[in-house]
Design a protein around this motif. Structure first.
Motif, PDB file in Angstrom:
ATOM      1  N   SER A  19     -25.897   9.768   1.907  1.00  0.00           N
ATOM      2  CA  SER A  19     -26.800  10.840   2.342  1.00  0.00           C
ATOM      3  C   SER A  19     -26.232  12.209   2.001  1.00  0.00           C
ATOM      4  O   SER A  19     -26.968  13.095   1.554  1.00  0.00           O
ATOM      5  CB  SER A  19     -27.044  10.751   3.854  1.00  0.00           C
ATOM      6  N   SER A  20     -24.935  12.379   2.191  1.00  0.00           N
ATOM      7  CA  SER A  20     -24.297  13.653   1.857  1.00  0.00           C
ATOM      8  C   SER A  20     -24.421  13.951   0.379  1.00  0.00           C
ATOM      9  O   SER A  20     -24.730  15.076  -0.021  1.00  0.00           O
ATOM     10  CB  SER A  20     -22.814  13.630   2.242  1.00  0.00           C
ATOM     11  N   LEU A  21     -24.187  12.947  -0.443  1.00  0.00           N
ATOM     12  CA  LEU A  21     -24.238  13.147  -1.892  1.00  0.00           C
ATOM     13  C   LEU A  21     -25.652  13.458  -2.367  1.00  0.00           C
ATOM     14  O   LEU A  21     -25.877  14.408  -3.126  1.00  0.00           O
ATOM     15  CB  LEU A  21     -23.684  11.914  -2.614  1.00  0.00           C
ATOM     16  N   VAL A  22     -26.637  12.696  -1.917  1.00  0.00           N
ATOM     17  CA  VAL A  22     -28.012  12.910  -2.373  1.00  0.00           C
ATOM     18  C   VAL A  22     -28.545  14.258  -1.877  1.00  0.00           C
ATOM     19  O   VAL A  22     -29.249  14.969  -2.601  1.00  0.00           O
ATOM     20  CB  VAL A  22     -28.927  11.720  -1.993  1.00  0.00           C
ATOM     21  N   SER A  23     -28.181  14.649  -0.678  1.00  0.00           N
ATOM     22  CA  SER A  23     -28.609  15.932  -0.124  1.00  0.00           C
ATOM     23  C   SER A  23     -27.962  17.097  -0.871  1.00  0.00           C
ATOM     24  O   SER A  23     -28.639  18.078  -1.227  1.00  0.00           O
ATOM     25  CB  SER A  23     -28.252  15.982   1.363  1.00  0.00           C
ATOM     26  N   CYS A  24     -26.666  16.991  -1.127  1.00  0.00           N
ATOM     27  CA  CYS A  24     -25.950  18.058  -1.828  1.00  0.00           C
ATOM     28  C   CYS A  24     -26.472  18.211  -3.256  1.00  0.00           C
ATOM     29  O   CYS A  24     -26.637  19.327  -3.754  1.00  0.00           O
ATOM     30  CB  CYS A  24     -24.452  17.781  -1.821  1.00  0.00           C
ATOM     31  N   HIS A  25     -26.749  17.085  -3.920  1.00  0.00           N
ATOM     32  CA  HIS A  25     -27.283  17.170  -5.279  1.00  0.00           C
ATOM     33  C   HIS A  25     -28.627  17.899  -5.275  1.00  0.00           C
ATOM     34  O   HIS A  25     -28.873  18.767  -6.120  1.00  0.00           O
ATOM     35  CB  HIS A  25     -27.433  15.787  -5.921  1.00  0.00           C
ATOM     36  N   MET A  26     -29.491  17.559  -4.322  1.00  0.00           N
ATOM     37  CA  MET A  26     -30.787  18.232  -4.252  1.00  0.00           C
ATOM     38  C   MET A  26     -30.628  19.733  -4.049  1.00  0.00           C
ATOM     39  O   MET A  26     -31.268  20.532  -4.732  1.00  0.00           O
ATOM     40  CB  MET A  26     -31.658  17.663  -3.133  1.00  0.00           C
ATOM     41  N   MET A  27     -29.759  20.135  -3.133  1.00  0.00           N
ATOM     42  CA  MET A  27     -29.575  21.566  -2.881  1.00  0.00           C
ATOM     43  C   MET A  27     -28.998  22.272  -4.103  1.00  0.00           C
ATOM     44  O   MET A  27     -29.406  23.389  -4.430  1.00  0.00           O
ATOM     45  CB  MET A  27     -28.718  21.773  -1.635  1.00  0.00           C
ATOM     46  N   SER A  28     -28.063  21.625  -4.803  1.00  0.00           N
ATOM     47  CA  SER A  28     -27.514  22.202  -6.028  1.00  0.00           C
ATOM     48  C   SER A  28     -28.590  22.294  -7.102  1.00  0.00           C
ATOM     49  O   SER A  28     -28.676  23.273  -7.846  1.00  0.00           O
ATOM     50  CB  SER A  28     -26.339  21.359  -6.538  1.00  0.00           C
ATOM     51  N   TYR A  29     -29.439  21.280  -7.180  1.00  0.00           N
ATOM     52  CA  TYR A  29     -30.524  21.263  -8.160  1.00  0.00           C
ATOM     53  C   TYR A  29     -31.528  22.384  -7.878  1.00  0.00           C
ATOM     54  O   TYR A  29     -31.952  23.095  -8.795  1.00  0.00           O
ATOM     55  CB  TYR A  29     -31.212  19.897  -8.160  1.00  0.00           C
ATOM     56  N   LEU A  30     -31.910  22.548  -6.636  1.00  0.00           N
ATOM     57  CA  LEU A  30     -32.838  23.625  -6.286  1.00  0.00           C
ATOM     58  C   LEU A  30     -32.241  24.986  -6.641  1.00  0.00           C
ATOM     59  O   LEU A  30     -32.941  25.884  -7.116  1.00  0.00           O
ATOM     60  CB  LEU A  30     -33.209  23.564  -4.805  1.00  0.00           C
ATOM     61  N   TYR A  31     -30.945  25.123  -6.445  1.00  0.00           N
ATOM     62  CA  TYR A  31     -30.261  26.377  -6.797  1.00  0.00           C
ATOM     63  C   TYR A  31     -30.337  26.640  -8.297  1.00  0.00           C
ATOM     64  O   TYR A  31     -30.720  27.732  -8.720  1.00  0.00           O
ATOM     65  CB  TYR A  31     -28.800  26.326  -6.332  1.00  0.00           C
TER      66      TYR A  31
END
Length: 155
Positions: free
Chosen positions: A64-76
């Protein structure tokens, strides 16, 4: 200049007797993690390791941490490149390898982001930005296992 941030978590576990064979001591693995100002997380081991299947386990939380962090980095990175993201979904998977001696580790995570963007002409760029997002992701940078991306993008 590097900045450092400190994150704190408090674990609370109390022994609860569990009936087992007289020569075997087994512990219930349910415990709580408290992070100041947030709801308490009730956690256990995965069902495969005799945990409570109704609770989150450390492997769930790592994925969950990895998938969430990737999404936030992607949105950035999308915002930095003028791409309007309309929705983002991911059906991520992690493979855990357990050895005969009882040790184990996550050996691979597969992310399957499905992104909808506003601009059709930017679909190829939006797909390529997953690589940049992975390079920026705090959690991905902390992992020692393979992270594979299978993104799709539509408008």
């Amino acid at each position: 200049m590097a900045f450092k941030h400190l994150f704190k978590a408090r674990l609370n576990w109390t022994s609860v007797p569990k009936e087992t064979a007289p020569t075997t001591k087994q512990y219930l693995k349910t415990h709580q993690i408290a992070i100041e100002g947030k709801d308490i997380l009730n956690i256990s081991a995965a069902k495969a390791f005799k945990g409570d299947p109704g609770l989150y386990n450390p492997e769930d939380l790592l994925l969950s941490s990895l998938v969430s962090c990737h999404m936030m980095s992607y949105l950035y990175v999308c915002s930095q490149n003028g791409i309007d993201v309309m929705s983002y979904q991911d059906g991520a998977e992690a493979t855990l390898e357990v050895l005969e001696n009882g040790s184990g580790r996550i050996i691979e995570v597969r992310l399957h982001p499905k992104v909808v963007i506003k601009q059709q002409e930017k679909i190829a760029e939006a797909l390529n930005l997953h690589k940049k997002a992975n390079e920026l992701c705090f959690i991905a940078n902390s992992c020692n296992f393979k992270i594979v991306h299978y993104p799709t993008c539509t408008n």
